[in-house]
Design an enzyme around this catalytic site. Structure first.
Site, PDB file in Angstrom:
ATOM      1  N   GLY A 217      -9.005 109.030 -39.328  1.00 21.39           N
ATOM      2  CA  GLY A 217      -7.892 109.674 -40.003  1.00 21.39           C
ATOM      3  C   GLY A 217      -6.623 109.744 -39.193  1.00 21.39           C
ATOM      4  O   GLY A 217      -5.538 109.949 -39.755  1.00 21.39           O
TER       5      GLY A 217
ATOM      6  N   ASP B  38     -20.603 112.162 -36.402  1.00 23.84           N
ATOM      7  CA  ASP B  38     -19.507 111.187 -36.357  1.00 23.84           C
ATOM      8  C   ASP B  38     -18.868 111.132 -34.979  1.00 23.84           C
ATOM      9  O   ASP B  38     -17.995 110.288 -34.735  1.00 23.84           O
ATOM     10  CB  ASP B  38     -18.449 111.509 -37.417  1.00 23.84           C
TER      11      ASP B  38
END
Length: 452
Positions: free
Chosen positions: A93, A253
């Site tokens: 992101g 993650d």
């Protein structure tokens, strides 16, 4: 010549995965690019230490492609468990993979970013990084490398001239873009996304990519992959503990399938052996507390096994997962004895020594760095009283692996939060980067001494 013709070996291996694994993106157009830190030691490993500052800034602040490597930045797609809650709406992101190259050992290395702008996975974020966050990552990565923890390296930090608003530090605050050098950016969450989407072909492709490019093995055997990842992550957990390091956010993650630590946000070093010590102010339940890190990393490895379940039966994966504790035990023995300047015997004495050290550290609240400094390659000094009797006797049975005279001669080299804040204050208040560069030099000298 900026690119060493003998050492610069650009790669594009990531492109073999296909565009279903990533999104092509563009870096933000920053108002300015002021080079603040360049890691020439790491750059030499991939043959680009000869770049001038202007060339460096063009590649790592404006992101002109490196010759022969990826033609444009790629934001990787992944999912993950965040504090044990599954999130399918994440991915790169505020970063991307910018380039790939082989290092001097032939390993495939990725140059990845943090704070390089928005991507399709930014959600409501601005895609930026605070300058303080970049400084903290430099300090964490340098100290972990010195302490023998497998880690990404902070490769470049460039101030970008924007003012950012953040809830967890005084705002507005200065902005930066960080580049890190890592042995791959494939996460456990990368596999989780494919399992979530029931993409068995993608799981096979990714397994083959990881085995070939990150482990140097052929085939697409998911059991072999799981076996390798369990071994590497057990070692990572052990090295964290021996270093006294608390990552803070061990979500799936944030676990690289190479077992290499990365992504340093709310990290801290604990000054004493306090299993309940947490790094993240938002970790109210202590899920990722110092003493729970091996459990957390084992849990993440389980999520890789769950993701691989479409490709293989459960029983052999369960058997592999059950080896984590033994591998962790072996790895923490090796990590402790390395910090102590001793060679393992390969017997039960090793484990007994580690247990006695942990017990004495916990019971006496002795600073971890102080103990390892004092005990390195020499008898435990006077001043360590009755609680240390067992440790003193155990250490006497281990001859040093190196001469104490070759070790670090100063005070214990630490990276506690007060010093981190002092380094940042010099930058924030007077733009004085001297303390940061001095600390990096000190840490590198300490690492060289520790490695013998």
């Amino acid at each position: 010549m900026p690119f060493d013709p003998q050492a610069y070996r650009p790669e594009t291996a990531l492109l073999t995965l296909g565009d279903g694994f990533y999104d092509a993106v563009q870096a933000a157009d920053f108002p300015e690019t002021r080079l603040r830190f360049r890691n020439d030691r790491a750059a030499a490993e991939i043959g680009i230490a000869g770049l001038t500052d202007a060339e460096w800034t063009r590649h790592f602040g404006r992101f002109d492609p490196l010759p022969g490597s990826l033609p444009q930045p790629l934001a990787l797609r992944y999912h993950g468990h965040q504090f044990r809650q599954y999130n399918p709406d994440i991915g790169d992101g505020r970063g991307f993979t910018f380039a790939q190259a082989r290092d001097t050992n032939g390993r495939l290395m990725d140059l990845g970013t943090k704070g390089s702008g928005q991507t399709p996975w930014s959600r409501f974020g601005d895609g930026r990084l605070t300058l303080k966050g970049g400084v903290r990552e430099i300090l964490a990565a340098e100290m972990l490398e010195a302490l023998g923890v497998p880690t990404s390296r902070a490769f470049s930090l460039i101030e970008t001239g924007e003012q950012l608003a953040r809830n967890d530090e005084p705002s507005p605050t200065r902005s930066a873009v960080l580049v890190r050098l890592s042995h791959g950016h494939i996460r456990i969450g990368t596999f989780q996304r494919l399992a979530f989407e029931r993409d068995e072909a993608g799981l096979r492709t990714l397994t083959r990519y990881v085995l070939a490019n990150l482990y140097g093995e052929s085939g697409d055997d998911p059991l072999r992959l799981l076996d390798l990842v369990i071994g590497r992550t057990a070692t990572l957990a052990a090295r964290y503990m021996a270093a006294g390091f608390v990552h803070g956010v061990l979500n799936s993650d944030n676990i690289n399938v190479t077992g290499e630590s990365f992504d340093y946000g709310p990290w801290r070093w604990t000054s004493s052996w306090d299993p309940a010590f947490t790094a993240a102010y938002f970790d109210h339940a202590g899920l990722y507390a110092f003493g729970r890190q091996p459990e957390a990393i084992h849990w993440d490895a389980m999520q890789l096994a769950v993701s691989l379940r479409p490709l293989v039966e459960a029983e052999p994966m369960i058997a592999l997962l059950e080896t984590f504790a033994q591998r962790y035990g072996e790895a923490i023995v090796a990590a402790f004895l390395w910090r102590l300047g001793r060679t393992p015997k390969g017997s039960g004495d090793d484990q007994a020594l580690v247990q006695s050290v942990e017990r004495a550290l916990r019971d006496t609240a002795t600073p971890i760095d102080r103990f390892f400094h004092d005990a390195f390659a020499q008898p435990l000094p006077d001043g360590y009283g009755a609680p240390w009797t067992e440790v003193r006797a155990a250490l006497a049975a281990y001859p040093p692996r190196t001469a104490r005279s070759a070790f670090w001669h100063g005070e214990p080299c630490s990276m506690l939060i007060d010093e981190v804040e002092t380094i940042w204050s010099a930058i924030a208040q007077s733009d004085d980067w001297g303390p940061l560069h001095a600390k990096v030099a000190q840490v590198r000298a300490f690492g060289a001494a520790l490695a013998g």
